[in-house]
Design an enzyme around this catalytic site. Structure first.
Site, PDB file in Angstrom:
ATOM      1  N   THR A 122      43.907  -7.981  -7.349  1.00 25.63           N
ATOM      2  CA  THR A 122      44.079  -7.201  -6.126  1.00 25.63           C
ATOM      3  C   THR A 122      45.407  -6.447  -6.145  1.00 25.63           C
ATOM      4  OG1 THR A 122      44.567  -7.508  -3.766  1.00 25.63           O
ATOM      5  CG2 THR A 122      44.899  -9.401  -5.147  1.00 25.63           C
ATOM      6  N   ASP A 123      45.490  -5.388  -5.340  1.00 22.74           N
ATOM      7  CA  ASP A 123      46.766  -4.679  -5.194  1.00 22.74           C
ATOM      8  C   ASP A 123      47.787  -5.510  -4.405  1.00 22.74           C
ATOM      9  OD1 ASP A 123      45.574  -4.478  -2.679  1.00 22.74           O
ATOM     10  OD2 ASP A 123      45.846  -2.304  -2.481  1.00 22.74           O
ATOM     11  N   GLU A 124      47.301  -6.566  -3.713  1.00 22.81           N
ATOM     12  CA  GLU A 124      48.209  -7.310  -2.829  1.00 22.81           C
ATOM     13  C   GLU A 124      49.283  -8.072  -3.602  1.00 22.81           C
ATOM     14  OE1 GLU A 124      46.388  -9.142   0.564  1.00 22.81           O
ATOM     15  OE2 GLU A 124      44.651  -7.819   0.470  1.00 22.81           O
ATOM     16  N   TYR A 178      47.466 -16.067  -0.242  1.00 20.97           N
ATOM     17  CA  TYR A 178      46.379 -15.446  -1.016  1.00 20.97           C
ATOM     18  C   TYR A 178      46.943 -14.629  -2.167  1.00 20.97           C
ATOM     19  CZ  TYR A 178      43.055 -11.767  -2.323  1.00 20.97           C
ATOM     20  OH  TYR A 178      42.285 -10.880  -3.035  1.00 20.97           O
TER      21      TYR A 178
HETATM   22  P1  NAD Z   1      34.279 -13.104  -1.378  1.00 18.64           P
HETATM   23  O1  NAD Z   1      35.126 -14.079  -0.644  1.00 18.64           O
HETATM   24  O2  NAD Z   1      33.290 -12.282  -0.629  1.00 18.64           O
HETATM   25  O3  NAD Z   1      33.431 -13.872  -2.522  1.00 18.64           O
HETATM   26  C1  NAD Z   1      33.993 -14.868  -3.333  1.00 18.64           C
HETATM   27  C2  NAD Z   1      32.849 -15.581  -4.050  1.00 18.64           C
HETATM   28  O4  NAD Z   1      33.431 -16.573  -4.910  1.00 18.64           O
HETATM   29  C3  NAD Z   1      31.898 -16.319  -3.105  1.00 18.64           C
HETATM   30  O5  NAD Z   1      30.563 -16.074  -3.477  1.00 18.64           O
HETATM   31  C4  NAD Z   1      32.247 -17.786  -3.318  1.00 18.64           C
HETATM   32  O6  NAD Z   1      31.147 -18.662  -3.109  1.00 18.64           O
HETATM   33  C5  NAD Z   1      32.700 -17.790  -4.756  1.00 18.64           C
HETATM   34  N1  NAD Z   1      33.616 -18.895  -5.071  1.00 18.64           N
HETATM   35  C6  NAD Z   1      34.706 -19.289  -4.349  1.00 18.64           C
HETATM   36  N2  NAD Z   1      35.284 -20.342  -4.938  1.00 18.64           N
HETATM   37  C7  NAD Z   1      34.557 -20.612  -6.068  1.00 18.64           C
HETATM   38  C8  NAD Z   1      34.679 -21.574  -7.107  1.00 18.64           C
HETATM   39  N3  NAD Z   1      35.657 -22.500  -7.091  1.00 18.64           N
HETATM   40  N4  NAD Z   1      33.783 -21.538  -8.116  1.00 18.64           N
HETATM   41  C9  NAD Z   1      32.765 -20.626  -8.127  1.00 18.64           C
HETATM   42  N5  NAD Z   1      32.602 -19.710  -7.155  1.00 18.64           N
HETATM   43  C10 NAD Z   1      33.495 -19.702  -6.146  1.00 18.64           C
HETATM   44  O7  NAD Z   1      35.282 -12.209  -2.196  1.00 18.64           O
HETATM   45  P2  NAD Z   1      35.211 -10.637  -2.555  1.00 18.64           P
HETATM   46  O8  NAD Z   1      35.742  -9.870  -1.414  1.00 18.64           O
HETATM   47  O9  NAD Z   1      33.876 -10.348  -3.097  1.00 18.64           O
HETATM   48  O10 NAD Z   1      36.295 -10.574  -3.730  1.00 18.64           O
HETATM   49  C11 NAD Z   1      35.915 -10.830  -5.083  1.00 18.64           C
HETATM   50  C12 NAD Z   1      37.149 -10.748  -5.963  1.00 18.64           C
HETATM   51  O11 NAD Z   1      37.722  -9.458  -5.842  1.00 18.64           O
HETATM   52  C13 NAD Z   1      38.243 -11.741  -5.598  1.00 18.64           C
HETATM   53  O12 NAD Z   1      38.803 -12.234  -6.789  1.00 18.64           O
HETATM   54  C14 NAD Z   1      39.253 -10.918  -4.816  1.00 18.64           C
HETATM   55  O13 NAD Z   1      40.551 -11.427  -4.970  1.00 18.64           O
HETATM   56  C15 NAD Z   1      39.095  -9.562  -5.494  1.00 18.64           C
HETATM   57  N6  NAD Z   1      39.406  -8.392  -4.654  1.00 18.64           N
HETATM   58  C16 NAD Z   1      38.818  -8.260  -3.423  1.00 18.64           C
HETATM   59  C17 NAD Z   1      39.085  -7.112  -2.668  1.00 18.64           C
HETATM   60  C18 NAD Z   1      38.429  -6.894  -1.311  1.00 18.64           C
HETATM   61  O14 NAD Z   1      38.762  -5.916  -0.631  1.00 18.64           O
HETATM   62  N7  NAD Z   1      37.485  -7.709  -0.891  1.00 18.64           N
HETATM   63  C19 NAD Z   1      39.970  -6.152  -3.145  1.00 18.64           C
HETATM   64  C20 NAD Z   1      40.557  -6.327  -4.420  1.00 18.64           C
HETATM   65  C21 NAD Z   1      40.258  -7.452  -5.159  1.00 18.64           C
HETATM   66  P1  TYD Z   2      41.476  -7.601   5.896  1.00 17.54           P
HETATM   67  O1  TYD Z   2      40.133  -6.974   5.964  1.00 17.54           O
HETATM   68  O2  TYD Z   2      41.627  -9.049   6.259  1.00 17.54           O
HETATM   69  O3  TYD Z   2      42.044  -7.301   4.428  1.00 17.54           O
HETATM   70  P2  TYD Z   2      43.557  -7.526   3.828  1.00 17.54           P
HETATM   71  O4  TYD Z   2      44.332  -8.394   4.731  1.00 17.54           O
HETATM   72  O5  TYD Z   2      43.254  -8.177   2.516  1.00 17.54           O
HETATM   73  O6  TYD Z   2      44.137  -6.131   3.689  1.00 17.54           O
HETATM   74  O7  TYD Z   2      42.444  -6.775   6.844  1.00 17.54           O
HETATM   75  C1  TYD Z   2      42.643  -5.380   6.658  1.00 17.54           C
HETATM   76  C2  TYD Z   2      43.704  -4.945   7.645  1.00 17.54           C
HETATM   77  O8  TYD Z   2      43.178  -5.101   8.981  1.00 17.54           O
HETATM   78  C3  TYD Z   2      44.956  -5.798   7.594  1.00 17.54           C
HETATM   79  O9  TYD Z   2      46.092  -4.958   7.815  1.00 17.54           O
HETATM   80  C4  TYD Z   2      44.792  -6.766   8.752  1.00 17.54           C
HETATM   81  C5  TYD Z   2      44.002  -5.965   9.770  1.00 17.54           C
HETATM   82  N1  TYD Z   2      43.109  -6.754  10.647  1.00 17.54           N
HETATM   83  C6  TYD Z   2      43.166  -6.581  12.037  1.00 17.54           C
HETATM   84  O10 TYD Z   2      43.960  -5.780  12.566  1.00 17.54           O
HETATM   85  N2  TYD Z   2      42.329  -7.324  12.828  1.00 17.54           N
HETATM   86  C7  TYD Z   2      41.455  -8.224  12.302  1.00 17.54           C
HETATM   87  O11 TYD Z   2      40.731  -8.909  13.087  1.00 17.54           O
HETATM   88  C8  TYD Z   2      41.382  -8.373  10.873  1.00 17.54           C
HETATM   89  C9  TYD Z   2      40.430  -9.336  10.244  1.00 17.54           C
HETATM   90  C10 TYD Z   2      42.235  -7.612  10.083  1.00 17.54           C
END
Ligand code: NAD
Ligand code: TYD
Length: 356
Positions: free
Chosen positions: A133-135, A159
């Site tokens: 992630t970019d975070e 996280y």
């Molecule tokens: P999500 O929370 O929707 O899905 C995570 C999945 O991992 C779930 O299906 C869960 O059951 C599975 N999981 C959790 N723990 C596990 C374990 N111990 N063993 C096997 N499976 C397990 O997450 P997402 O939003 O789809 O993100 C996927 C990946 O992308 C993550 O690594 C996250 O850090 C990264 N990412 C997410 C975003 C975003 O905006 N959502 C952005 C950049 C990177």
């Molecule tokens: P989120 O979707 O949780 O992603 P991330 O924290 O990984 O960027 O949140 C996106 C942005 O929205 C973040 O700045 C937090 C804000 N946010 C709210 O203002 N209200 C909410 O209820 C949630 C879940 C997030």
């Protein structure tokens, strides 16, 4: 040839598998523990598809993973599995350390053992692609240049610290053991199948159920939003052409403050699914207590992946958010099913004390 996807029942992983099998014929094994965030309904359209297999399991279960790698001999591991929600990491960091750090370590150990038993052709083809992630880069001041791949790590939440730790392990396995690793750092994704704890789906669900739309603090925090299928295309591109040991930033060139995101969602709902009383969903917006340690701004410089691998996002925010709102409106059953008792407990935990 086969690929192993971890976390394929989550938001991005399920989109990745669906897109992969729409584009290619190479089979996919989906290893997922099915935590609250994993949902096999996301993959319902693949039932009966001989190219797809699901295995329930924990990435930290060494014996099970070693057995899986032995039996299927995947030529790549695409590692999505993680605990992924910042607010949950603030309430309880333990699971984040366990899955994101310790789990990734076990997965790497299994991949290393498998890799060391391969012949030269197998070694040359093998990839371990770590989805980060970019975070991990921390928060940017207003006007500062966007994150490049050489930006220093400064994770601010449990996280992002757990993801940063896993990135370091992946890097070390590449450097020390020669495992052909690739790491991607993507900005905030949105699109179908995103669990309604994250900003965009939460706002859609709350709007439709007559609840408040909770904006943390002043709502001027900036994220760089990317439609999920663009992220999936970027990962395929990195897998195909990325250089082992390299990292690639993936973003949408789409920096927007949270309030603008919520207003865009509200505008689309007003248009596509007007409130029964004819008023705007915008009346449901409330400002609530801010997230502790809330990062102010993320922005991705996606120049490297564009220059070296020729990837650019296909969607703009306007096209992607319209598809997303449409998808949630068209899938009320999916939405109803994910709002279980555990989901309601989470809303209680995160929002009750927050409402001013
Ligand atoms: P999500 O929370 O929707 O899905 C995570 C999945 O991992 C779930 O299906 C869960 O059951 C599975 N999981 C959790 N723990 C596990 C374990 N111990 N063993 C096997 N499976 C397990 O997450 P997402 O939003 O789809 O993100 C996927 C990946 O992308 C993550 O690594 C996250 O850090 C990264 N990412 C997410 C975003 C975003 O905006 N959502 C952005 C950049 C990177
Ligand atoms: P989120 O979707 O949780 O992603 P991330 O924290 O990984 O960027 O949140 C996106 C942005 O929205 C973040 O700045 C937090 C804000 N946010 C709210 O203002 N209200 C909410 O209820 C949630 C879940 C997030």
């Amino acid at each position: 040839m086969t690929i192993l996807v971890t976390g394929g029942a989550g938001f991005i992983g399920s989109n990745f598998i669906i897109d992969w099998l729409a584009e290619r014929d190479e089979p996919v094994i989906n290893l997922d523990q099915l935590t609250y965030a994993g949902n096999l309904e996301n993959l319902a359209e693949l039932r009966g598809d001989p190219r797809y297999a699901f295995v329930r399991g924990d990435i930290g279960d060494r014996a099970a993973i070693a057995d899986l790698l032995e039996r299927h001999a995947p030529r790549a591991v695409i590692h999505f599995a993680a605990e992924s929600h910042v607010d949950r990491s603030i309430h309880g960091p333990g699971d984040f350390i366990q899955t994101n750090v310790v789990g990734t370590f076990h997965l790497l150990e299994c991949a290393r053992a498998r890799f060391s038993a391969m012949d030269a052709a197998g070694e040359a083809a093998f990839r371990f692609l770590h989805v980060s992630t970019d975070e991990v880069y921390g928060s940017l001041e207003s006007g500062a240049p966007a994150f490049s791949e050489v930006h220093r790590y400064q994770p601010n939440s449990p996280y992002s610290a757990s993801k940063a730790s896993s990135d370091h392990l992946v890097r070390a396995y590449g450097h020390t053991y020669g495992l052909p690793v690739l790491t991607t750092h993507c900005s905030n994704n949105y699109g179908p199948y995103q669990f309604p704890e994250k900003l965009i789906p939460l706002m859609i669900v709350n709007a439709l159920t007559g609840k408040f739309l909770p904006i943390y603090g002043d709502g001027r925090q900036i994220r760089d939003w990317l439609y999920v299928s663009d992220h999936c295309a970027a990962i395929r591109r990195v897998l195909d052409a990325g250089r082992p040991g390299e990292t690639y930033n993936i973003g949408g060139w789409n920096e927007l403050p949270n309030l603008d995101i919520v207003r865009a969602v509200v505008g689309l709902l007003d248009e596509l699914h007007p409130r029964a009383d004819g008023r705007s969903y915008g009346e449901q917006i409330v400002h609530v207590a801010d997230r502790p340690g809330h990062d102010r701004r993320y922005a991705i410089d996606a120049g490297k992946i564009e220059r070296e691998l020729g990837w650019r996002p296909a969607e703009t925010f306007a096209t992607g958010i319209r598809k997303t709102v449409r998808w949630y409106l068209d899938h009320p059953d999916w939405l109803a099913n994910v709002q279980s008792g555990a989901y309601r407990d989470w809303l209680e935990k995160n929002y009750t004390d927050r409402n001013r």
